[in-house]
Design an enzyme around this catalytic site. Sequence first.
Site, PDB file in Angstrom:
ATOM      1  N   SER A 144       2.467   7.860  -5.906  1.00  0.00           N
ATOM      2  CA  SER A 144       3.562   8.384  -5.077  1.00  0.00           C
ATOM      3  C   SER A 144       4.629   8.967  -5.994  1.00  0.00           C
ATOM      4  O   SER A 144       4.763   8.517  -7.150  1.00  0.00           O
ATOM      5  CB  SER A 144       4.177   7.238  -4.259  1.00  0.00           C
ATOM      6  OG  SER A 144       5.375   7.659  -3.637  1.00  0.00           O
ATOM      7  N   TYR A 157       7.190  -1.518  -3.431  1.00  0.00           N
ATOM      8  CA  TYR A 157       6.353  -0.320  -3.285  1.00  0.00           C
ATOM      9  C   TYR A 157       6.475   0.562  -4.534  1.00  0.00           C
ATOM     10  O   TYR A 157       5.466   1.015  -5.086  1.00  0.00           O
ATOM     11  CB  TYR A 157       6.792   0.452  -2.034  1.00  0.00           C
ATOM     12  CG  TYR A 157       5.987   1.688  -1.720  1.00  0.00           C
ATOM     13  CD1 TYR A 157       4.806   1.615  -0.976  1.00  0.00           C
ATOM     14  CD2 TYR A 157       6.414   2.952  -2.131  1.00  0.00           C
ATOM     15  CE1 TYR A 157       4.070   2.750  -0.674  1.00  0.00           C
ATOM     16  CE2 TYR A 157       5.684   4.092  -1.834  1.00  0.00           C
ATOM     17  CZ  TYR A 157       4.522   3.995  -1.101  1.00  0.00           C
ATOM     18  OH  TYR A 157       3.795   5.128  -0.806  1.00  0.00           O
TER      19      TYR A 157
HETATM   20  N1  LIG Z   1       3.025   9.680   3.642  1.00  0.00           N
HETATM   21  C1  LIG Z   1       3.750   9.864   2.547  1.00  0.00           C
HETATM   22  O1  LIG Z   1       4.824  10.518   2.557  1.00  0.00           O
HETATM   23  C2  LIG Z   1       3.279   9.299   1.251  1.00  0.00           C
HETATM   24  C3  LIG Z   1       4.008   9.629   0.097  1.00  0.00           C
HETATM   25  C4  LIG Z   1       3.577   9.131  -1.127  1.00  0.00           C
HETATM   26  C5  LIG Z   1       2.437   8.332  -1.200  1.00  0.00           C
HETATM   27  N2  LIG Z   1       1.784   8.021  -0.047  1.00  0.00           N
HETATM   28  C6  LIG Z   1       0.584   7.203  -0.183  1.00  0.00           C
HETATM   29  O2  LIG Z   1      -0.484   7.889   0.448  1.00  0.00           O
HETATM   30  C7  LIG Z   1      -1.461   6.932   0.901  1.00  0.00           C
HETATM   31  C8  LIG Z   1      -1.752   7.159   2.363  1.00  0.00           C
HETATM   32  O3  LIG Z   1      -0.541   6.975   3.077  1.00  0.00           O
HETATM   33  P1  LIG Z   1      -0.356   7.461   4.577  1.00  0.00           P
HETATM   34  O4  LIG Z   1       1.023   7.982   4.664  1.00  0.00           O
HETATM   35  O5  LIG Z   1      -1.501   8.269   5.016  1.00  0.00           O
HETATM   36  O6  LIG Z   1      -0.382   6.012   5.277  1.00  0.00           O
HETATM   37  P2  LIG Z   1      -0.860   5.565   6.743  1.00  0.00           P
HETATM   38  O7  LIG Z   1      -0.215   4.258   6.993  1.00  0.00           O
HETATM   39  O8  LIG Z   1      -0.601   6.679   7.681  1.00  0.00           O
HETATM   40  O9  LIG Z   1      -2.430   5.353   6.532  1.00  0.00           O
HETATM   41  C9  LIG Z   1      -2.881   4.316   5.677  1.00  0.00           C
HETATM   42  C10 LIG Z   1      -4.240   3.821   6.108  1.00  0.00           C
HETATM   43  O10 LIG Z   1      -4.575   2.726   5.244  1.00  0.00           O
HETATM   44  C11 LIG Z   1      -5.135   1.677   6.017  1.00  0.00           C
HETATM   45  N3  LIG Z   1      -4.924   0.387   5.343  1.00  0.00           N
HETATM   46  C12 LIG Z   1      -3.809  -0.380   5.322  1.00  0.00           C
HETATM   47  N4  LIG Z   1      -4.026  -1.520   4.645  1.00  0.00           N
HETATM   48  C13 LIG Z   1      -5.311  -1.471   4.212  1.00  0.00           C
HETATM   49  C14 LIG Z   1      -6.134  -2.370   3.475  1.00  0.00           C
HETATM   50  N5  LIG Z   1      -5.663  -3.564   3.052  1.00  0.00           N
HETATM   51  N6  LIG Z   1      -7.411  -2.009   3.218  1.00  0.00           N
HETATM   52  C15 LIG Z   1      -7.896  -0.834   3.654  1.00  0.00           C
HETATM   53  N7  LIG Z   1      -7.175   0.053   4.387  1.00  0.00           N
HETATM   54  C16 LIG Z   1      -5.901  -0.269   4.663  1.00  0.00           C
HETATM   55  C17 LIG Z   1      -4.412   1.765   7.347  1.00  0.00           C
HETATM   56  O11 LIG Z   1      -5.155   1.129   8.388  1.00  0.00           O
HETATM   57  C18 LIG Z   1      -4.259   3.270   7.540  1.00  0.00           C
HETATM   58  O12 LIG Z   1      -5.361   3.818   8.246  1.00  0.00           O
HETATM   59  C19 LIG Z   1      -0.861   5.569   0.564  1.00  0.00           C
HETATM   60  O13 LIG Z   1      -1.341   5.157  -0.694  1.00  0.00           O
HETATM   61  C20 LIG Z   1       0.619   5.848   0.497  1.00  0.00           C
HETATM   62  O14 LIG Z   1       1.296   4.886  -0.256  1.00  0.00           O
HETATM   63  C21 LIG Z   1       2.169   8.477   1.158  1.00  0.00           C
END
Ligand SMILES: NC(=O)c1ccc[n+]([C@@H]2O[C@H](COP(=O)([O-])OP(=O)(O)OC[C@H]3O[C@@H](n4cnc5c(N)ncnc54)[C@H](O)[C@@H]3O)[C@@H](O)[C@H]2O)c1
Length: 255
Positions: A144, A157
């Site tokens: 991230s 986080y």
């Molecule tokens: N959305 C953003 O702005 C953003 C920014 C930087 C990094 N990220 C990173 O991107 C990745 C995806 O984030 P997102 O925004 O799509 O999140 P989201 O919450 O929309 O989707 C995450 C998915 O991970 C699954 N999940 C949760 N815990 C789990 C576990 N223990 N084992 C397996 N699956 C699990 C959830 O069920 C969900 O389907 C993450 O690593 C997040 O930290 C997101």
Amino acid sequence: MTRSLENKVIIVTGAGGGIGRDSCRVLAAAGARLVVSDISEGAAQGTVDLLRADGHEAVLITADVGSEDSVQELVKGTIASYGRLDGAFNNAAIEQSNKPLADLTLAEWERVMRVDLTGVFLCMKHQIRAMLTSGGGAIVNTSSGAAQIAFPNGGEYVTAKAGVLGLTRSAAVDYGARGIRVNAILPGVIRTPMIARLSEDPAFAAMFDRSRQRHIVGRFGEPSEIGEAAKWLLSDASSFVQGAAISVDGGFLAN
Ligand SMILES: NC(=O)c1ccc[n+]([C@@H]2O[C@H](COP(=O)([O-])OP(=O)(O)OC[C@H]3O[C@@H](n4cnc5c(N)ncnc54)[C@H](O)[C@@H]3O)[C@@H](O)[C@H]2O)c1
């Protein structure tokens, strides 16, 4: 024309929503044979249904990345289904408890560390073992922008995501000479269910509004834009990219 991931067997974790789901669509369109994995079977099934509607086949394996038994079963199931493992997009994570550090309980700290950092370790550990038996592979971990710049009340986080960069580099150093490339993506703010949940807190909603200006392109990102970067890093087109942390953030970290 050959597609960049033709016949490559790739695991995607956190594939039931947000970045993981749309990335699956991008990777499948590039020819990948996917294992769609999420802790939520219903969410993963939703992704598989979308892939099938697009004309792609995929295998669903439910797994909690924070459990070693579960991750082992995920990799075993992949080998049972496809006979090999060529790539992995370790993308599953959960958001923080939104508290300043001194108010955070040990359980809250450990909850996020378990999924966001230990989860990446466990996935890489078992994926690398499988890749070594089939001659190498490529791993992409979702870190991230928060690995580089802290935001308020996000200590566990921010720390986990910085740890993912360390794990990425360590794995690249340990296994690069044996044909495994390991890289990380640092997304900016991407419109996903995670951001929607965080935005229910007015303080977060205000912070996201302010951070929009730091995204030089003038908008937040779409999940598929992270999928496009993952596609490149998982493909042979990025063959000289190793141990890297690639920002895909509309310029967020550039200013
Ligand atoms: N959305 C953003 O702005 C953003 C920014 C930087 C990094 N990220 C990173 O991107 C990745 C995806 O984030 P997102 O925004 O799509 O999140 P989201 O919450 O929309 O989707 C995450 C998915 O991970 C699954 N999940 C949760 N815990 C789990 C576990 N223990 N084992 C397996 N699956 C699990 C959830 O069920 C969900 O389907 C993450 O690593 C997040 O930290 C997101």
